[in-house]
Design a protein around this motif. Structure first.
Motif, PDB file in Angstrom:
ATOM      1  N   LEU A 174       0.828  -1.203   0.000  1.00 24.75           N
ATOM      2  CA  LEU A 174       0.000   0.000   0.000  1.00 24.75           C
ATOM      3  C   LEU A 174       0.864   1.256   0.000  1.00 24.75           C
ATOM      4  O   LEU A 174       0.574   2.233  -0.705  1.00 24.75           O
ATOM      5  N   ALA A 175       1.942   1.243   0.788  1.00 24.47           N
ATOM      6  CA  ALA A 175       2.851   2.394   0.820  1.00 24.47           C
ATOM      7  C   ALA A 175       3.497   2.608  -0.547  1.00 24.47           C
ATOM      8  O   ALA A 175       3.637   3.753  -1.005  1.00 24.47           O
ATOM      9  N   LEU A 176       3.881   1.523  -1.199  1.00 21.80           N
ATOM     10  CA  LEU A 176       4.478   1.635  -2.529  1.00 21.80           C
ATOM     11  C   LEU A 176       3.474   2.200  -3.529  1.00 21.80           C
ATOM     12  O   LEU A 176       3.804   3.091  -4.328  1.00 21.80           O
ATOM     13  N   GLN A 177       2.249   1.702  -3.498  1.00 23.79           N
ATOM     14  CA  GLN A 177       1.220   2.207  -4.416  1.00 23.79           C
ATOM     15  C   GLN A 177       0.945   3.684  -4.172  1.00 23.79           C
ATOM     16  O   GLN A 177       0.786   4.460  -5.128  1.00 23.79           O
ATOM     17  N   ALA A 178       0.903   4.086  -2.904  1.00 21.95           N
ATOM     18  CA  ALA A 178       0.670   5.500  -2.594  1.00 21.95           C
ATOM     19  C   ALA A 178       1.838   6.360  -3.065  1.00 21.95           C
ATOM     20  O   ALA A 178       1.625   7.461  -3.612  1.00 21.95           O
ATOM     21  N   ASP A 179       3.058   5.885  -2.884  1.00 15.22           N
ATOM     22  CA  ASP A 179       4.230   6.642  -3.347  1.00 15.22           C
ATOM     23  C   ASP A 179       4.217   6.792  -4.868  1.00 15.22           C
ATOM     24  O   ASP A 179       4.554   7.864  -5.399  1.00 15.22           O
ATOM     25  N   VAL A 180       3.830   5.737  -5.566  1.00  9.08           N
ATOM     26  CA  VAL A 180       3.752   5.807  -7.031  1.00  9.08           C
ATOM     27  C   VAL A 180       2.696   6.831  -7.450  1.00  9.08           C
ATOM     28  O   VAL A 180       2.937   7.671  -8.331  1.00  9.08           O
ATOM     29  N   ALA A 181       1.520   6.774  -6.813  1.00 16.58           N
ATOM     30  CA  ALA A 181       0.444   7.702  -7.176  1.00 16.58           C
ATOM     31  C   ALA A 181       0.829   9.144  -6.869  1.00 16.58           C
ATOM     32  O   ALA A 181       0.596  10.053  -7.687  1.00 16.58           O
TER      33      ALA A 181
END
Length: 389
Positions: free
Chosen positions: A82-89
């Motif tokens: 989830l942290a990775l997806q948020a950082d990408v977004a």
């Protein structure tokens, strides 16, 4: 680990085959010392089984602890994902916001160049002094330098996005796509239920660790109670290999052993105290995770409200600044105002428009931050999914 713990619930089966050769002392066989004793050979083949009856929950608590540990590991993985997806977004929206800012600066560079041409004509005609021409050229060069600086910032963000996606920066290229004022950003509904925080991966992981610690307390307490072990063994024993599997050389053994610790030097009590201390630590960690989750959501909502209010005010400011810049340009062309008044109005417009662009990016990033704080969004999972979790 989970499979190993669950295996204790089932009987353990094993088979053995081997040969031994030994020479006993005459005394061990009940004969006078010095009596000659011949060596003997024994061939053995057996099937063994053992099972622990879970009288006081030692095995079940071990399985529960291992299950909770597995759930905690899975939740931790989902938290990292989830942290990775948020950082990408968030990096994506920052990149699009910089694209919009670069486009604005490039458009402003065109206006500055047009001002230089107009000022040069008026200077050649003797209408203005060389000071206005120097100011126009300074503004054009400064704006061009700002555009170059933002392109450099964009390249760094593009490289960061490539690393988040697991690609090399040299092999990654992101198309320029400015974040426009009409870009769709998810609208946060009012009255978000606090139950949404139960699916946050870090809260789920802390809850699973709490369950594991609770099970380990039961596991430690079961050590002070009796344990019942059932064993059985059957097979063949023969002095000659060719007679090993004959019916008359069969052998078997069955036993039920109830063991109870009487004195262990305080080891079991110390294990219980250690497990209870770990449980208290897990309780405190779970509470802290829940409080941190509420804090993250409140901060994200507050930030989003602030950004939304600023955006509304800046939209009005952009409209007024564009009108002021248009009037200043007309008055300068008509010779009614100085070039300094025009430049001041255009600088003000550029600054406000850049703030509006940056605020659009901050709005999108804040929305992503809220989604992350809620554990993936504000839509409740389907009933079957919630039950499965």
């Amino acid at each position: 680990m989970l499979r190993g713990a669950r295996a204790d619930r089932l009987p353990q089966l094993g088979a053995s085959f081997g040969v031994t050769r030994q020479k006993q002392a005459a005394v061990d066989r009940g004969q006078p010392a010095g009596t000659p004793v011949d060596p003997s050979t024994a061939w053995r083949a057996s099937l063994d089984a053992s099972y622990e009856v879970d009288l006081f929950g030692r095995v079940s608590n071990t399985v529960d602890a291992a299950t909770a540990d597995a759930q905690a590991v899975e939740a931790t993985y989902r938290s990292v994902l989830l942290a990775l997806q948020a950082d990408v977004a968030q990096t994506y929206f920052q990149l699009r916001a910089i694209d919009a800012e670069v486009e604005l600066l490039e458009r402003t560079v065109g206006l500055r160049d047009e001002n230089v041409r107009l000022t040069d004509k008026r200077y050649s005609a003797g209408d203005i002094s060389e000071l206005d021409l120097a100011r126009a050229r300074t503004e054009a060069a400064t704006t061009r330098a700002e555009a170059l600086a933002r392109r450099g910032d964009r390249a760094q963000l593009e490289h960061g996005l490539a690393l988040l996606l697991g690609k090399t920066p040299a092999a990654f290229s992101f198309e320029r796509k400015p974040l426009t004022s009409d870009a769709l950003v998810p609208q946060v509904p009012a009255g978000l239920p606090s139950a949404l925080l139960e699916r946050r991966p870090d809260v789920v992981a802390a809850q699973a660790q709490l369950l594991a610690a609770t099970a380990r307390v039961g596991q430690a307490r079961s050590a002070i109670f009796p344990a019942l072990a059932l064993t059985a063994s059957g097979g063949y024993v023969s002095n000659d290999l060719e007679d090993l599997f004959k019916w008359d050389v069969r052998t078997w053994l069955a036993s039920a052993v109830l063991s109870l610790p009487i004195f262990d030097g305080g080891r079991n009590r110390a294990g219980i105290a250690r497990a209870e201390a770990a449980l208290e630590e897990s309780v405190a960690s779970y509470r802290q995770s829940v409080l941190a989750a509420f804090g993250d959501v409140e901060n994200s909502l507050s930030n989003l409200r602030s950004v939304r209010g600023q955006a509304e005010e800046l939209n009005n400011a952009v409209t007024a600044a564009r009108r002021a810049a248009d009037l200043a340009d007309k008055r300068y062309r008509a010779g009614e105002d100085s070039y300094l008044t025009l430049i001041d109005a255009q600088r003000n417009l550029l600054a406000i428009e850049r703030q509006a662009v940056q605020l659009r990016g901050a709005w999108a990033s804040s929305t992503v931050g809220l989604i992350r704080a809620l554990g993936g969004g504000w839509e409740a999972p389907p009933p079957q999914t919630a039950a499965a979790n």
